[in-house]
Motif scaffolding. Structure first.
Motif, PDB file in Angstrom:
ATOM      1  N   GLY A 148      -6.750  -3.981  -3.248  1.00 22.79           N
ATOM      2  CA  GLY A 148      -7.345  -2.734  -2.780  1.00 22.79           C
ATOM      3  C   GLY A 148      -8.563  -2.348  -3.591  1.00 22.79           C
ATOM      4  N   ASN A 178     -11.096   5.538 -10.962  1.00 27.51           N
ATOM      5  CA  ASN A 178     -10.292   6.356 -10.053  1.00 27.51           C
ATOM      6  C   ASN A 178     -10.910   7.734  -9.863  1.00 27.51           C
ATOM      7  N   HIS A 232      -2.163  -3.321  -6.924  1.00 24.59           N
ATOM      8  CA  HIS A 232      -3.323  -2.625  -6.362  1.00 24.59           C
ATOM      9  C   HIS A 232      -4.633  -3.390  -6.530  1.00 24.59           C
ATOM     10  N   ASP A 233      -4.564  -4.610  -7.034  1.00 28.23           N
ATOM     11  CA  ASP A 233      -5.780  -5.360  -7.318  1.00 28.23           C
ATOM     12  C   ASP A 233      -6.623  -5.644  -6.082  1.00 28.23           C
ATOM     13  N   THR A 264      -8.480   4.302   0.898  1.00 31.49           N
ATOM     14  CA  THR A 264      -7.104   4.408   0.441  1.00 31.49           C
ATOM     15  C   THR A 264      -6.217   3.411   1.161  1.00 31.49           C
ATOM     16  N   SER A 265      -5.162   3.029   0.514  1.00 37.27           N
ATOM     17  CA  SER A 265      -4.208   2.114   1.130  1.00 37.27           C
ATOM     18  C   SER A 265      -2.895   2.824   1.449  1.00 37.27           C
ATOM     19  N   THR A 266      -2.913   4.148   1.369  1.00 32.39           N
ATOM     20  CA  THR A 266      -1.712   4.932   1.695  1.00 32.39           C
ATOM     21  C   THR A 266      -2.026   5.908   2.813  1.00 32.39           C
ATOM     22  N   ASN A 301       3.428  -2.513  -5.383  1.00 32.21           N
ATOM     23  CA  ASN A 301       2.801  -1.883  -6.542  1.00 32.21           C
ATOM     24  C   ASN A 301       1.736  -2.780  -7.189  1.00 32.21           C
ATOM     25  N   THR A 312       0.202  -3.355  -1.913  1.00 34.56           N
ATOM     26  CA  THR A 312       0.337  -1.972  -2.378  1.00 34.56           C
ATOM     27  C   THR A 312       1.800  -1.553  -2.395  1.00 34.56           C
TER      28      THR A 312
END
Length: 89
Positions: free
Chosen positions: A35, A63, A32-33, A81-83, A30, A27
């Motif tokens: 996730g 999304n 995102h696959d 989420t990954s953030t 950049n 992530t």
């Protein structure tokens, strides 16, 4: 070798940690696959552990705003989420 509960716990926790770190690294690059793929894995895992009927709402609308997994029968919604931000991109 006798397989014990401790052995399985260590294997599962280690593999989940590897997945978490892989998603975090990708992530930040950049990518995102992983996730996105992990959403279905998490859905299946939670369904199996808790007996839910979660569906990946992103497969219906890409999304999906605010939530990723939903179970209309048990009235549960989950955002994956990954953030660490509260904002969903």
């Amino acid at each position: 070798m006798v397989l014990t509960r401790e052995y399985y716990f260590k294997q599962i926790s280690n593999n989940l940690a590897v997945l978490e770190n892989s998603i975090d690294f990708r992530t930040k690059s950049n990518l995102h696959d992983l996730g996105i793929i992990a959403e279905d894995f998490i859905r299946d895992l939670l369904n199996m552990i808790f007996g839910l009927k979660l569906k990946n709402l992103n497969s219906i609308t890409s999304n999906q705003a605010g939530i990723d997994l939903g179970d209309s029968i048990n009235k549960i919604a989950i955002q994956i989420t990954s953030t660490t931000s509260r904002k969903k991109n």
